[in-house]
Design a protein around this motif. Structure first.
Motif, PDB file in Angstrom:
ATOM      1  N   ASN A 124       0.835  -1.208   0.000  1.00  0.00           N
ATOM      2  CA  ASN A 124       0.000   0.000   0.000  1.00  0.00           C
ATOM      3  C   ASN A 124       0.867   1.255   0.000  1.00  0.00           C
ATOM      4  N   GLU A 125       1.921   1.241   0.808  1.00  0.00           N
ATOM      5  CA  GLU A 125       2.832   2.389   0.843  1.00  0.00           C
ATOM      6  C   GLU A 125       3.535   2.567  -0.505  1.00  0.00           C
ATOM      7  N   LEU A 126       3.964   1.441  -1.103  1.00  0.00           N
ATOM      8  CA  LEU A 126       4.608   1.504  -2.414  1.00  0.00           C
ATOM      9  C   LEU A 126       3.634   2.030  -3.458  1.00  0.00           C
ATOM     10  N   ASN A 127       2.397   1.566  -3.396  1.00  0.00           N
ATOM     11  CA  ASN A 127       1.373   2.030  -4.334  1.00  0.00           C
ATOM     12  C   ASN A 127       1.149   3.531  -4.183  1.00  0.00           C
ATOM     13  N   ASP A 128       1.051   3.980  -2.936  1.00  0.00           N
ATOM     14  CA  ASP A 128       0.848   5.418  -2.698  1.00  0.00           C
ATOM     15  C   ASP A 128       2.012   6.237  -3.248  1.00  0.00           C
ATOM     16  N   SER A 129       3.230   5.791  -2.962  1.00  0.00           N
ATOM     17  CA  SER A 129       4.387   6.560  -3.431  1.00  0.00           C
ATOM     18  C   SER A 129       4.501   6.509  -4.953  1.00  0.00           C
ATOM     19  N   SER A 130       4.176   5.339  -5.565  1.00  0.00           N
ATOM     20  CA  SER A 130       4.248   5.273  -7.032  1.00  0.00           C
ATOM     21  C   SER A 130       3.162   6.145  -7.664  1.00  0.00           C
ATOM     22  N   GLN A 131       1.991   6.228  -7.025  1.00  0.00           N
ATOM     23  CA  GLN A 131       0.940   7.112  -7.545  1.00  0.00           C
ATOM     24  C   GLN A 131       1.379   8.568  -7.459  1.00  0.00           C
ATOM     25  N   LYS A 132       2.047   8.918  -6.370  1.00  0.00           N
ATOM     26  CA  LYS A 132       2.527  10.299  -6.238  1.00  0.00           C
ATOM     27  C   LYS A 132       3.584  10.598  -7.301  1.00  0.00           C
ATOM     28  N   ALA A 133       4.504   9.625  -7.491  1.00  0.00           N
ATOM     29  CA  ALA A 133       5.549   9.832  -8.503  1.00  0.00           C
ATOM     30  C   ALA A 133       4.938   9.903  -9.890  1.00  0.00           C
ATOM     31  N   THR A 134       3.982   9.025 -10.170  1.00  0.00           N
ATOM     32  CA  THR A 134       3.324   9.035 -11.480  1.00  0.00           C
ATOM     33  C   THR A 134       2.591  10.347 -11.697  1.00  0.00           C
ATOM     34  N   SER A 135       1.910  10.816 -10.686  1.00  0.00           N
ATOM     35  CA  SER A 135       1.199  12.100 -10.799  1.00  0.00           C
ATOM     36  C   SER A 135       2.174  13.237 -11.081  1.00  0.00           C
ATOM     37  N   ALA A 136       3.316  13.193 -10.406  1.00  0.00           N
ATOM     38  CA  ALA A 136       4.318  14.249 -10.624  1.00  0.00           C
ATOM     39  C   ALA A 136       4.860  14.177 -12.047  1.00  0.00           C
ATOM     40  N   ILE A 137       5.108  12.970 -12.533  1.00  0.00           N
ATOM     41  CA  ILE A 137       5.632  12.814 -13.896  1.00  0.00           C
ATOM     42  C   ILE A 137       4.592  13.248 -14.921  1.00  0.00           C
ATOM     43  N   VAL A 138       3.334  12.876 -14.690  1.00  0.00           N
ATOM     44  CA  VAL A 138       2.264  13.266 -15.618  1.00  0.00           C
ATOM     45  C   VAL A 138       2.125  14.775 -15.666  1.00  0.00           C
ATOM     46  N   LYS A 139       2.215  15.416 -14.495  1.00  0.00           N
ATOM     47  CA  LYS A 139       2.126  16.883 -14.476  1.00  0.00           C
ATOM     48  C   LYS A 139       3.270  17.501 -15.270  1.00  0.00           C
ATOM     49  N   GLN A 140       4.482  16.959 -15.083  1.00  0.00           N
ATOM     50  CA  GLN A 140       5.630  17.475 -15.836  1.00  0.00           C
ATOM     51  C   GLN A 140       5.437  17.225 -17.328  1.00  0.00           C
ATOM     52  N   PHE A 141       4.948  16.038 -17.644  1.00  0.00           N
ATOM     53  CA  PHE A 141       4.757  15.656 -19.036  1.00  0.00           C
ATOM     54  C   PHE A 141       3.700  16.532 -19.709  1.00  0.00           C
ATOM     55  N   GLN A 142       2.647  16.831 -19.012  1.00  0.00           N
ATOM     56  CA  GLN A 142       1.568  17.638 -19.582  1.00  0.00           C
ATOM     57  C   GLN A 142       2.039  19.070 -19.865  1.00  0.00           C
ATOM     58  N   ASN A 143       3.010  19.540 -19.142  1.00  0.00           N
ATOM     59  CA  ASN A 143       3.487  20.910 -19.299  1.00  0.00           C
ATOM     60  C   ASN A 143       4.654  21.010 -20.283  1.00  0.00           C
ATOM     61  N   ASP A 144       5.219  19.887 -20.720  1.00  0.00           N
ATOM     62  CA  ASP A 144       6.413  19.924 -21.576  1.00  0.00           C
ATOM     63  C   ASP A 144       6.106  19.263 -22.909  1.00  0.00           C
ATOM     64  N   GLU A 145       5.976  20.083 -23.966  1.00  0.00           N
ATOM     65  CA  GLU A 145       5.634  19.566 -25.283  1.00  0.00           C
ATOM     66  C   GLU A 145       6.780  18.763 -25.884  1.00  0.00           C
ATOM     67  N   GLU A 146       7.990  19.115 -25.575  1.00  0.00           N
ATOM     68  CA  GLU A 146       9.157  18.392 -26.102  1.00  0.00           C
ATOM     69  C   GLU A 146       9.173  16.958 -25.591  1.00  0.00           C
ATOM     70  N   LYS A 147       8.876  16.787 -24.330  1.00  0.00           N
ATOM     71  CA  LYS A 147       8.816  15.438 -23.755  1.00  0.00           C
ATOM     72  C   LYS A 147       7.676  14.640 -24.365  1.00  0.00           C
ATOM     73  N   GLN A 148       6.542  15.300 -24.642  1.00  0.00           N
ATOM     74  CA  GLN A 148       5.419  14.608 -25.270  1.00  0.00           C
ATOM     75  C   GLN A 148       5.817  14.099 -26.645  1.00  0.00           C
ATOM     76  N   ALA A 149       6.538  14.917 -27.383  1.00  0.00           N
ATOM     77  CA  ALA A 149       6.983  14.512 -28.715  1.00  0.00           C
ATOM     78  C   ALA A 149       7.973  13.356 -28.612  1.00  0.00           C
ATOM     79  N   GLN A 150       8.857  13.428 -27.628  1.00  0.00           N
ATOM     80  CA  GLN A 150       9.847  12.360 -27.437  1.00  0.00           C
ATOM     81  C   GLN A 150       9.157  11.046 -27.074  1.00  0.00           C
ATOM     82  N   VAL A 151       8.154  11.077 -26.207  1.00  0.00           N
ATOM     83  CA  VAL A 151       7.410   9.880 -25.821  1.00  0.00           C
ATOM     84  C   VAL A 151       6.681   9.328 -27.034  1.00  0.00           C
ATOM     85  N   GLU A 152       6.126  10.233 -27.874  1.00  0.00           N
ATOM     86  CA  GLU A 152       5.416   9.772 -29.064  1.00  0.00           C
ATOM     87  C   GLU A 152       6.379   9.074 -30.023  1.00  0.00           C
TER      88      GLU A 152
END
Length: 134
Positions: A91-119
């Protein structure tokens, strides 16, 4: 000596002899009965010794079983507690991974260059999988 005194002494001696005779008549048959009772008591004592030996063996077996059950109970409780701890850790690992994923998604949503690289990486992976499938 007086006749009455002599007669009294003779009657007294006869009474004592009769009394001793009566006691002997009562005691001799009782001796046989007492002997039989003692023999039965010895038989009962031997049976009780056997029962006592079995009771001691059963008590020892019960003590071993109780010790074994206590050990297994403690071991099982340790396993259950470990499983509970794993659940908590997951449960703790899940919570921390959700927080990390949320942080990465927020960064990804704000950075068009990263979106292009992921695509680009996604397209490369899909084309690689398509080549492997053919």
């Amino acid at each position: 000596m007086n006749v009455w005194l002599l007669a009294t002494v003779i009657v007294l001696i006869v009474a004592v002899v009769i009394f001793v005779g009566c006691i002997a008549v009562v005691i001799f048959p009782l001796k046989n009965v007492i002997t039989v009772i003692l023999a039965h008591m010895q038989g009962l004592q031997k049976q009780l010794e056997g029962i006592q030996t079995q009771a001691i063996a059963l008590t020892a077996t019960i003590d071993k079983m109780k010790t074994d059950i206590d050990y297994k109970k403690q071991s099982f409780q340790t396993v259950v507690q470990s499983v509970k701890d794993v659940g908590t850790a997951l449960n703790e690992l899940n919570d921390s991974s959700q927080k990390a994923t949320s942080a990465i998604v927020k960064q990804f949503q704000n950075d068009e260059e990263k979106q292009a690289q992921v695509e680009r990486w996604t397209n490369t992976a899909v084309s690689f999988l398509n080549r492997k499938a053919n």
